[in-house]
Enzyme design. Structure first.
Site, mmCIF file in Angstrom:
data_model
loop_
_atom_site.group_PDB
_atom_site.id
_atom_site.type_symbol
_atom_site.label_atom_id
_atom_site.label_comp_id
_atom_site.label_asym_id
_atom_site.label_seq_id
_atom_site.Cartn_x
_atom_site.Cartn_y
_atom_site.Cartn_z
ATOM 1 N N ASP A 29 1.205 -1.429 0.013
ATOM 2 C CA ASP A 29 0.095 -0.127 -0.411
ATOM 3 C C ASP A 29 1.200 1.166 -0.279
ATOM 4 O O ASP A 29 2.166 1.153 0.441
ATOM 5 C CB ASP A 29 -1.221 -0.320 0.872
ATOM 6 C CG ASP A 29 -2.028 0.584 1.097
ATOM 7 O OD1 ASP A 29 -2.084 1.228 -0.021
ATOM 8 O OD2 ASP A 29 -2.801 0.557 2.011
ATOM 9 N N ASN A 77 -10.547 -3.019 -6.649
ATOM 10 C CA ASN A 77 -9.604 -2.035 -7.001
ATOM 11 C C ASN A 77 -10.785 -1.779 -8.713
ATOM 12 O O ASN A 77 -9.896 -0.573 -8.821
ATOM 13 C CB ASN A 77 -8.226 -2.354 -7.290
ATOM 14 C CG ASN A 77 -7.317 -2.623 -6.214
ATOM 15 O OD1 ASN A 77 -6.456 -3.460 -5.917
ATOM 16 N ND2 ASN A 77 -7.492 -1.738 -5.461
HETATM 17 C C1 FPP Z 1 -1.788 0.202 -3.254
HETATM 18 O O1 FPP Z 1 -1.096 1.416 -3.553
HETATM 19 C C2 FPP Z 1 -0.863 -0.657 -4.500
HETATM 20 C C3 FPP Z 1 -0.961 -1.274 -5.587
HETATM 21 C C4 FPP Z 1 -2.946 -1.931 -5.733
HETATM 22 C C5 FPP Z 1 -0.886 -1.258 -7.190
HETATM 23 C C6 FPP Z 1 0.298 -2.623 -5.933
HETATM 24 C C7 FPP Z 1 0.848 -3.362 -7.381
HETATM 25 C C8 FPP Z 1 1.704 -2.740 -8.387
HETATM 26 C C9 FPP Z 1 2.888 -2.626 -7.166
HETATM 27 C C10 FPP Z 1 2.210 -3.979 -9.555
HETATM 28 C C11 FPP Z 1 3.155 -5.316 -8.732
HETATM 29 C C12 FPP Z 1 2.863 -6.187 -10.558
HETATM 30 C C13 FPP Z 1 3.449 -7.339 -10.280
HETATM 31 C C14 FPP Z 1 3.438 -7.578 -12.275
HETATM 32 C C15 FPP Z 1 3.330 -8.258 -9.570
HETATM 33 P P1 FPP Z 1 -2.405 2.732 -3.628
HETATM 34 O O2 FPP Z 1 -2.582 2.865 -5.254
HETATM 35 O O3 FPP Z 1 -3.536 2.066 -2.788
HETATM 36 O O4 FPP Z 1 -1.458 3.742 -2.877
HETATM 37 P P2 FPP Z 1 -2.281 4.931 -1.973
HETATM 38 O O5 FPP Z 1 -2.831 4.285 -0.628
HETATM 39 O O6 FPP Z 1 -0.950 5.719 -1.739
HETATM 40 O O7 FPP Z 1 -2.952 5.309 -2.690
#
Ligand code: FPP
Length: 252
Positions: A29, A77
């Site tokens: 996160d 999501n």
């Molecule tokens: C949460 O941060 C993150 C995600 C929903 C996506 C995570 C995906 C990756 C790191 C890529 C992984 C790739 C592979 C191929 C496995 P957020 O967007 O919720 O952050 P925020 O809470 O600060 O808005």
């Protein structure tokens, strides 16, 4: 006095090799916040998040943690802006295509868990290919939860079991925890000993609800893109200080 810097390429000496978690699960996160803090678009946070995940996978291998599971995309999501969802789907596909050769060379076994049938067909293809190509490898087990929801996983397990009962392959008396576990997406994988959540939120967010029943939970304020080896080291030190009783009284 000079303090020797700990080399984070091998298991740091203050960690006990015999008490490492056998499976670490991560809720990645804080990508969006990381990007915002830097005045960049959210997608840059996801991009940097991939590098973090890659290094954590290598770190688990280097330090002797045999299984890593990452929560890449939850069933909730889909509610994000369309461009972000599209970006993430394309990113997963691109990363898989780009990294497969290296994962083979590093002997990684990759598995995707979740409702994969609802993902874009071209992504499904890359997923199927990467799972088939790596299934006989003998290295670290890397599981990616994509379009994953713990409740959805439990419901699909119930349906699969109910249908076997209906068709006469199983009796109600045969249903037990072990059988149930064998109908989850994570079948065959040991349950996580440690769940790490970055960016400070104290929630499990529908992640591996059944599997984390006795996992230790570690929450850090660090945002996912900044979760490096030194942060993982801190999480493992904290984990090794825990007294895991599994509902029993402490061993004297
Ligand atoms: C949460 O941060 C993150 C995600 C929903 C996506 C995570 C995906 C990756 C790191 C890529 C992984 C790739 C592979 C191929 C496995 P957020 O967007 O919720 O952050 P925020 O809470 O600060 O808005």
């Amino acid at each position: 006095m000079t303090v020797n810097p700990i080399s984070l390429l091998q298991l740091p000496p203050d960690l006990d090799r015999d008490r490492l978690p056998q499976h670490v699960a991560v809720i990645m996160d804080g990508n969006g916040r990381w990007a915002k803090q830097k005045g960049k678009p959210r997608i840059m946070g996801h991009q940097k998040g991939v590098d973090t995940l890659k290094d954590l996978l290598r770190c688990c291998r280097d330090w002797g943690v045999p299984a890593l599971t990452a929560y890449a995309f939850s069933t909730e999501n889909w509610g994000r802006p369309l461009e972000e969802v599209d970006f993430l789907m394309t990113l997963f596909e691109r990363v898989l295509r780009r990294e497969l050769k290296e994962m083979m060379a590093e002997n990684v076994v990759i598995r995707f868990v979740g409702n994969l049938a609802a993902l874009p067909p071209s992504l499904q293809q890359e997923i199927a290919r990467s799972m088939a190509d790596t299934q006989n490898n003998s290295g670290i087990q890397f599981t990616v939860a994509t379009n994953y929801g713990g409740r959805q996983e439990i419901v699909q397990a119930c349906k699969a079991i109910a249908s076997k009962v209906e068709q006469g392959y199983l009796r109600v008396e045969d249903i037990n925890e072990n059988l149930f576990e064998n109908h989850l997406y994570t079948q065959g994988l040991v349950n996580p000993d440690l769940v790490i959540r970055t960016s400070g939120e104290m929630r499990v967010s529908n992640f591996l609800l059944w599997q984390i029943a006795y996992a230790e939970i570690y929450v850090t304020e660090t945002l996912w893109p900044d979760f490096n080896r030194s942060e993982f080291h801190k999480a493992l030190i904290n984990y090794q200080q825990r007294d895991r009783r599994f509902g029993k009284v402490k061993n004297k």
